[in-house]
Motif scaffolding. Structure first.
Motif, PDB file in Angstrom:
ATOM      1  N   ALA A  65      49.013 -45.877  62.524  1.00  0.00           N
ATOM      2  CA  ALA A  65      48.403 -44.711  63.595  1.00  0.00           C
ATOM      3  C   ALA A  65      48.204 -43.557  62.798  1.00  0.00           C
ATOM      4  O   ALA A  65      47.548 -43.042  63.294  1.00  0.00           O
ATOM      5  CB  ALA A  65      49.950 -44.977  64.510  1.00  0.00           C
ATOM      6  N   LEU A  68      44.817 -43.745  61.169  1.00  0.00           N
ATOM      7  CA  LEU A  68      43.647 -43.666  62.493  1.00  0.00           C
ATOM      8  C   LEU A  68      43.576 -42.195  62.767  1.00  0.00           C
ATOM      9  O   LEU A  68      42.709 -41.688  62.952  1.00  0.00           O
ATOM     10  CB  LEU A  68      44.070 -44.819  63.340  1.00  0.00           C
ATOM     11  CG  LEU A  68      43.653 -46.081  62.935  1.00  0.00           C
ATOM     12  CD1 LEU A  68      44.192 -47.339  63.935  1.00  0.00           C
ATOM     13  CD2 LEU A  68      42.524 -46.463  62.165  1.00  0.00           C
ATOM     14  N   GLY A  69      44.950 -41.805  63.243  1.00  0.00           N
ATOM     15  CA  GLY A  69      44.919 -40.301  63.701  1.00  0.00           C
ATOM     16  C   GLY A  69      44.250 -39.344  62.777  1.00  0.00           C
ATOM     17  O   GLY A  69      43.674 -38.319  62.972  1.00  0.00           O
ATOM     18  N   ASN A  72      40.152 -39.964  62.671  1.00  0.00           N
ATOM     19  CA  ASN A  72      39.736 -39.817  64.080  1.00  0.00           C
ATOM     20  C   ASN A  72      39.695 -38.454  64.602  1.00  0.00           C
ATOM     21  O   ASN A  72      38.908 -37.942  65.280  1.00  0.00           O
ATOM     22  CB  ASN A  72      39.959 -40.779  65.036  1.00  0.00           C
ATOM     23  CG  ASN A  72      39.401 -42.164  64.925  1.00  0.00           C
ATOM     24  OD1 ASN A  72      38.378 -42.640  64.184  1.00  0.00           O
ATOM     25  ND2 ASN A  72      40.296 -43.245  65.220  1.00  0.00           N
ATOM     26  N   GLY A 159      37.341 -44.773  60.856  1.00  0.00           N
ATOM     27  CA  GLY A 159      38.308 -44.777  61.683  1.00  0.00           C
ATOM     28  C   GLY A 159      37.918 -45.759  62.956  1.00  0.00           C
ATOM     29  O   GLY A 159      38.774 -46.604  63.229  1.00  0.00           O
ATOM     30  N   THR A 163      39.722 -49.003  63.572  1.00  0.00           N
ATOM     31  CA  THR A 163      40.541 -49.508  64.730  1.00  0.00           C
ATOM     32  C   THR A 163      39.979 -50.849  65.339  1.00  0.00           C
ATOM     33  O   THR A 163      40.969 -51.318  65.782  1.00  0.00           O
ATOM     34  CB  THR A 163      39.963 -48.248  65.880  1.00  0.00           C
ATOM     35  OG1 THR A 163      40.300 -46.977  65.502  1.00  0.00           O
ATOM     36  CG2 THR A 163      40.338 -48.561  67.059  1.00  0.00           C
ATOM     37  N   ARG A 168      45.708 -53.424  67.991  1.00  0.00           N
ATOM     38  CA  ARG A 168      46.808 -52.895  68.455  1.00  0.00           C
ATOM     39  C   ARG A 168      47.735 -54.006  68.525  1.00  0.00           C
ATOM     40  O   ARG A 168      47.385 -55.225  68.724  1.00  0.00           O
ATOM     41  CB  ARG A 168      46.533 -52.374  69.915  1.00  0.00           C
ATOM     42  CG  ARG A 168      45.970 -53.105  71.087  1.00  0.00           C
ATOM     43  CD  ARG A 168      45.985 -52.218  72.126  1.00  0.00           C
ATOM     44  NE  ARG A 168      45.707 -52.858  73.356  1.00  0.00           N
ATOM     45  CZ  ARG A 168      44.734 -53.398  73.826  1.00  0.00           C
ATOM     46  NH1 ARG A 168      43.394 -53.165  73.121  1.00  0.00           N
ATOM     47  NH2 ARG A 168      44.579 -54.108  75.056  1.00  0.00           N
ATOM     48  N   THR A 178      46.206 -45.211  71.823  1.00  0.00           N
ATOM     49  CA  THR A 178      45.557 -43.583  71.724  1.00  0.00           C
ATOM     50  C   THR A 178      46.570 -42.714  71.571  1.00  0.00           C
ATOM     51  O   THR A 178      46.073 -41.747  71.003  1.00  0.00           O
ATOM     52  CB  THR A 178      44.593 -43.699  72.991  1.00  0.00           C
ATOM     53  OG1 THR A 178      43.769 -44.728  73.217  1.00  0.00           O
ATOM     54  CG2 THR A 178      43.758 -42.195  72.928  1.00  0.00           C
ATOM     55  N   TRP A 180      49.128 -42.562  70.169  1.00  0.00           N
ATOM     56  CA  TRP A 180      49.714 -42.453  68.766  1.00  0.00           C
ATOM     57  C   TRP A 180      48.744 -41.649  67.916  1.00  0.00           C
ATOM     58  O   TRP A 180      49.017 -40.857  67.127  1.00  0.00           O
ATOM     59  CB  TRP A 180      49.961 -43.616  68.017  1.00  0.00           C
ATOM     60  CG  TRP A 180      50.934 -44.601  68.670  1.00  0.00           C
ATOM     61  CD1 TRP A 180      51.828 -44.311  69.679  1.00  0.00           C
ATOM     62  CD2 TRP A 180      51.245 -46.019  68.751  1.00  0.00           C
ATOM     63  NE1 TRP A 180      52.599 -45.171  70.182  1.00  0.00           N
ATOM     64  CE2 TRP A 180      52.080 -46.349  69.589  1.00  0.00           C
ATOM     65  CE3 TRP A 180      50.520 -47.149  67.919  1.00  0.00           C
ATOM     66  CZ2 TRP A 180      52.512 -47.640  69.811  1.00  0.00           C
ATOM     67  CZ3 TRP A 180      50.962 -48.292  67.816  1.00  0.00           C
ATOM     68  CH2 TRP A 180      51.906 -48.695  68.843  1.00  0.00           C
ATOM     69  N   GLN A 181      47.563 -42.225  68.168  1.00  0.00           N
ATOM     70  CA  GLN A 181      46.421 -41.425  66.915  1.00  0.00           C
ATOM     71  C   GLN A 181      46.298 -40.123  67.630  1.00  0.00           C
ATOM     72  O   GLN A 181      46.085 -39.106  66.570  1.00  0.00           O
ATOM     73  CB  GLN A 181      44.964 -42.245  67.410  1.00  0.00           C
ATOM     74  CG  GLN A 181      45.040 -43.527  66.729  1.00  0.00           C
ATOM     75  CD  GLN A 181      43.459 -43.852  66.659  1.00  0.00           C
ATOM     76  OE1 GLN A 181      42.635 -43.249  66.302  1.00  0.00           O
ATOM     77  NE2 GLN A 181      43.530 -45.210  67.126  1.00  0.00           N
ATOM     78  N   GLY A 185      46.838 -36.981  64.854  1.00  0.00           N
ATOM     79  CA  GLY A 185      45.764 -36.005  64.651  1.00  0.00           C
ATOM     80  C   GLY A 185      46.126 -34.630  64.913  1.00  0.00           C
ATOM     81  O   GLY A 185      45.988 -33.656  63.915  1.00  0.00           O
TER      82      GLY A 185
END
Length: 362
Positions: A65, A68-69, A72, A159, A163, A168, A178, A180-181, A185
């Protein structure tokens, strides 16, 4: 409307909403605070979704997470704003529109999935159409701005592919994943905003309205729809839909800000929209019929043979691993492990009987 068309329409809504960012930022938000705008978009939206879902990452999903955060949101926002500061808006938009080409390449390398020819053709045509819409004769080519724009586009493309690869965790909704990201971020962008821009701006009434729109609709809702589409649709087709963002921004500039559109720009509009439509066409080679799947054999007693449930369950696991967790949500897949009972009005299914199977859209 079919399920696939619904998925495309909902996914397309995300970049359409992102296309309102320029208008909202220029008309409602404090000037020259782009990093704080990004932080105030991502972090409150992520915390809100986290409070609604009440699900935290566990195990390997803590670092997944966070990564990815970062890709993205955390890296994408600062690089996007750096490119926007050092390049004309049209040049930055064209660099962002090149994302489908990067996604197509990463899809082959990471997912071992080759996009179909129509999607590749659209991935080439969409940036060209966007270029005709937004580029100006005096467009600059500042090397640092170009590098930042390409790096931001590459981060978002990576990302998106990761994903899809990771999906997930079981039992976790798209809202939770979402959250978490966005939270990760936002936590990465906030210290950068403090370092570069100082204390957060004091918002007035219009700014509060702008932040609310960008946070709730332009970030929370839009990213949920975007990641939902990334789990259900071929990634190259999803990324081509990103061209809707600069096209929406140009259309709003024409409608709201009274900006003129030349015949060249209108041609670019038509080319980009046509590319997006072509990219969403299902891929089925000409002259090749849909694949058919053998029906399970049924014994004379009317029950499925021993081991059929286990085999169906195993097949389901294999499909889930290949297609991602979203593929396991389909009711039709959940029913494949149940025993097949023959109709009392007709004989049991023979071993040569076949029923139509599902055709993949990728």
């Amino acid at each position: 409307m079919s399920r696939r068309r619904t998925d495309i329409a909902l996914t397309a809504l995300a970049p359409t909403v992102w296309g309102t960012t320029y208008l909202v930022t220029s008309e409602l938000l404090p000037p020259d605070r782009p990093l704080w705008s990004g932080a105030l978009r991502a972090l409150p939206a992520g915390l809100l979704l986290l409070a609604l879902t009440r699900r935290r990452p566990h195990g390997s999903w803590w670092w997944r997470a966070a990564l990815l955060g970062a890709l993205n949101i955390g890296a994408f926002f600062p690089l996007l704003f750096l490119a926007a500061y050092r390049l004309p808006g049209g040049t930055a938009a064209v660099l962002g529109a090149a994302q489908p080409l990067l996604v197509a390449g990463l899809t082959v390398l990471v997912l071992r999935d080759r996009p179909h020819r129509l999607a590749l053709l659209a991935a080439l045509a969409a940036p060209l159409g966007v270029a005709l819409v937004v580029l100006r004769p005096d467009a600059g080519t500042d090397p640092l701005g170009v590098a930042a724009g390409l790096a931001g586009t590459a981060a978002m493309a990576t990302g998106l592919v990761l994903t899809r690869r990771w999906g997930r965790p079981a039992g976790i909704s798209t809202l939770a994943a979402t959250s978490w990201q966005l939270t990760a971020g936002g936590l990465l962008v906030t210290p950068v905003a403090v370092t570069v821009e100082g204390a957060p701006p004091a918002p007035d009434g219009p700014a509060l309205l702008g932040y609310a729109w960008l946070g709730l609709v332009g970030t929370a809702l839009a990213y949920v729809l975007w990641f939902r589409g990334a789990a259900r649709l071929p990634l190259t087709q999803v990324s081509v839909l990103g061209a809707l963002s600069p096209l929406t921004a140009a259309a709003l500039g024409w409608i709201v800000l009274d900006q003129a559109l030349s015949p060249t720009q209108l041609t670019g509009f038509a080319l980009a929209v046509g590319a997006m439509v072509v990219a969403q066409l299902p891929a089925r080679p000409a002259g090749q019929p849909a694949r058919r799947q053998s029906a399970p054999r049924v014994s004379a007693s009317g029950s499925a043979p021993a081991g059929s449930s286990a085999a169906a369950a195993s097949g389901r696991v294999n499909r889930c691993a290949a297609d991602g967790p979203a593929a396991c949500d389909s009711p039709s897949i959940q029913r494949t492990s149940s025993a097949v009972q023959p109709s009392p009005r007709r004989p049991a299914i023979s071993r040569t009987s076949r029923s139509p199977g599902r055709v993949s859209s990728s």
